[in-house]
Design a protein around this motif. Structure first.
Motif, PDB file in Angstrom:
ATOM      1  N   GLY A 165     -60.286 -24.901  27.185  1.00  0.00           N
ATOM      2  CA  GLY A 165     -60.185 -25.986  28.160  1.00  0.00           C
ATOM      3  C   GLY A 165     -58.818 -26.069  28.804  1.00  0.00           C
ATOM      4  N   ASP A 219     -58.188 -22.355  31.050  1.00  0.00           N
ATOM      5  CA  ASP A 219     -59.041 -22.163  32.229  1.00  0.00           C
ATOM      6  C   ASP A 219     -58.606 -23.020  33.409  1.00  0.00           C
ATOM      7  OD1 ASP A 219     -60.440 -20.267  30.916  1.00  0.00           O
ATOM      8  OD2 ASP A 219     -62.338 -21.349  30.813  1.00  0.00           O
ATOM      9  N   ASN A 220     -57.860 -24.072  33.140  1.00  0.00           N
ATOM     10  CA  ASN A 220     -57.348 -24.893  34.237  1.00  0.00           C
ATOM     11  C   ASN A 220     -56.372 -24.119  35.122  1.00  0.00           C
ATOM     12  OD1 ASN A 220     -58.020 -27.941  34.470  1.00  0.00           O
ATOM     13  ND2 ASN A 220     -58.010 -27.559  32.260  1.00  0.00           N
ATOM     14  N   ALA A 245     -57.120 -21.844  38.751  1.00  0.00           N
ATOM     15  CA  ALA A 245     -56.911 -22.321  40.120  1.00  0.00           C
ATOM     16  C   ALA A 245     -55.498 -22.003  40.612  1.00  0.00           C
ATOM     17  CB  ALA A 245     -57.167 -23.826  40.191  1.00  0.00           C
ATOM     18  N   TYR A 301     -68.288 -18.004  37.023  1.00  0.00           N
ATOM     19  CA  TYR A 301     -67.554 -19.155  36.487  1.00  0.00           C
ATOM     20  C   TYR A 301     -66.104 -19.157  36.955  1.00  0.00           C
ATOM     21  CZ  TYR A 301     -64.950 -21.897  33.028  1.00  0.00           C
ATOM     22  OH  TYR A 301     -64.096 -22.781  32.420  1.00  0.00           O
ATOM     23  N   LEU A 341     -63.970 -21.774  39.744  1.00  0.00           N
ATOM     24  CA  LEU A 341     -62.797 -22.580  39.387  1.00  0.00           C
ATOM     25  C   LEU A 341     -61.780 -22.664  40.515  1.00  0.00           C
ATOM     26  CD1 LEU A 341     -62.175 -21.441  35.694  1.00  0.00           C
ATOM     27  CD2 LEU A 341     -62.838 -23.723  36.461  1.00  0.00           C
ATOM     28  N   ILE A 384     -62.827 -28.384  37.508  1.00  0.00           N
ATOM     29  CA  ILE A 384     -63.256 -27.680  36.307  1.00  0.00           C
ATOM     30  C   ILE A 384     -64.460 -28.353  35.659  1.00  0.00           C
ATOM     31  CG2 ILE A 384     -61.692 -28.929  34.758  1.00  0.00           C
ATOM     32  CD1 ILE A 384     -61.322 -26.277  33.221  1.00  0.00           C
ATOM     33  N   ALA A 405     -67.508 -26.807  37.280  1.00  0.00           N
ATOM     34  CA  ALA A 405     -67.665 -25.410  36.884  1.00  0.00           C
ATOM     35  C   ALA A 405     -68.174 -25.305  35.444  1.00  0.00           C
ATOM     36  CB  ALA A 405     -66.332 -24.674  37.031  1.00  0.00           C
ATOM     37  N   LEU A 406     -67.632 -26.132  34.548  1.00  0.00           N
ATOM     38  CA  LEU A 406     -68.077 -26.123  33.159  1.00  0.00           C
ATOM     39  C   LEU A 406     -69.521 -26.589  33.035  1.00  0.00           C
ATOM     40  CD1 LEU A 406     -64.914 -27.558  31.365  1.00  0.00           C
ATOM     41  CD2 LEU A 406     -65.858 -25.264  31.095  1.00  0.00           C
ATOM     42  N   GLY A 430     -61.441 -29.805  28.909  1.00  0.00           N
ATOM     43  CA  GLY A 430     -61.263 -29.238  30.249  1.00  0.00           C
ATOM     44  C   GLY A 430     -60.852 -30.279  31.279  1.00  0.00           C
ATOM     45  N   ALA A 486     -57.171 -31.057  33.056  1.00  0.00           N
ATOM     46  CA  ALA A 486     -57.149 -31.040  34.518  1.00  0.00           C
ATOM     47  C   ALA A 486     -56.495 -32.305  35.061  1.00  0.00           C
ATOM     48  CB  ALA A 486     -58.571 -30.903  35.064  1.00  0.00           C
ATOM     49  N   GLN A 500     -56.467 -34.168  38.421  1.00  0.00           N
ATOM     50  CA  GLN A 500     -57.846 -33.957  38.861  1.00  0.00           C
ATOM     51  C   GLN A 500     -58.752 -34.925  38.115  1.00  0.00           C
ATOM     52  OE1 GLN A 500     -60.485 -30.226  38.022  1.00  0.00           O
ATOM     53  NE2 GLN A 500     -59.078 -29.654  39.662  1.00  0.00           N
TER      54      GLN A 500
END
Length: 299
Positions: free
Chosen positions: A20, A23-24, A27, A83, A87, A92, A95-96, A263, A267, A273
């Protein structure tokens, strides 16, 4: 291995916390390099680490059935393309939500491809989950476009990879499976970079060029973020696999949905976000449907 639910839950929560977080930064990476270059760079960093792990005796890089490893990881690699690609264009949380429709697709594949019989409760869970998909991925104030459905394809291919894992890769080692996914993603990346060099499309600046940008020399920050992604992915997936080895899969799968906490939380903390009410409702519906399917599938 003995059933250790507390250990399994801890491993899964740690896994989702790491994934989590890292993966942020996709972007941020998307502003500098393409999806294809990111995957190629990550492979170049991740595979040597796996070789080092294997060298010290923590696993083997020799598959028992090469074709099975390639097929399974080909599906997962395609899922990750959708996926990771999403992103760069959406929050996120959305997307998740698309990626974690995988349990719903696993059940549908089991029914229509393998003829598995399911009860009314799991059929209800599928319908409930698809309503959640519509809520979280559906039109907003910006309207509806094909981009809304990109992460949904990620969930579909990830589900195909999950079914293949269970059917044809159950005896493969963790190191082999990790090396397979990293290797195939690297092949995807270098192939697409080669094609983009030939076609030479005009890529928009920033994140909008994530899918069309050819090879560029990355900024220093990007090198570090890709390295963090490579190491973090190995750690996160490693804990995920250990979680599934420590307890019943139907029990462990429920804790996988903690990604919907970590996630969006990272974010918000890192990039401000937020999650809309519609997204939150849809996420709860998808997580509830997936958890119900996982728990009922134990029987």
């Amino acid at each position: 291995m003995t059933h250790q639910p507390k250990q399994a839950a801890g491993f899964m929560v740690i896994s989702m916390l790491v994934i989590g977080l890292i993966d942020n930064y996709i972007a941020v990476i998307a502003r500098d390099v393409s999806l294809w270059q990111f995957q190629f760079m990550r492979t170049c960093m991740g595979l040597p680490l796996l070789m080092l792990v294997a060298y010290f005796g923590f696993g083997t890089l020799r598959p028992k059935r090469l074709w099975a490893v390639l097929l399974r990881n080909g599906f997962v690699a395609l899922g990750m393309v959708f996926y990771f690609g999403s992103l760069a264009f959406m929050p996120i949380a959305q997307a998740l939500a698309g990626l974690f429709t995988a349990p719903i697709f696993v059940l549908l594949i089991s029914i229509f491809v393998f003829g598995e019989k399911v009860g009314a409760l799991r059929i209800f869970a599928v319908l409930f989950g698809f309503v959640g998909i519509i809520v979280v991925l559906g039109p907003s104030e910006t309207g509806l476009s094909w981009l809304n459905f990109v992460p949904l394809f990620g969930g579909l291919f990830y589900a195909m990879g999950s079914v293949a894992t269970r059917k044809i890769c159950v005896d493969e080692s963790t190191i082999v499976m990790l090396a397979g996914i990293f290797g195939i993603q690297g092949v995807f990346g270098i192939f697409m970079l080669f094609m983009l060099a030939i076609i030479a499309p005009e890529a928009p600046a920033g994140s909008d060029g994530f899918l069309l940008r050819g090879f560029v020399w990355p900024e220093k920050l990007t090198w570090w973020l890709v390295l963090v992604q490579a190491v973090g992915s190995l750690i996160g997936v490693g804990f995920l696999i250990r979680a599934y080895q420590s307890a019943e899969p139907s029990f462990v799968a429920v804790f996988e949905y903690s990604i919907f906490i970590f996630g969006p939380l990272f974010a918000y903390l890192l990039f401000g976000q937020s999650v809309t009410l519609n997204q939150l409702i849809g996420i709860v519906m998808i997580a509830g449907a997936g958890s119900l399917i996982a728990l009922r599938s134990q029987n």
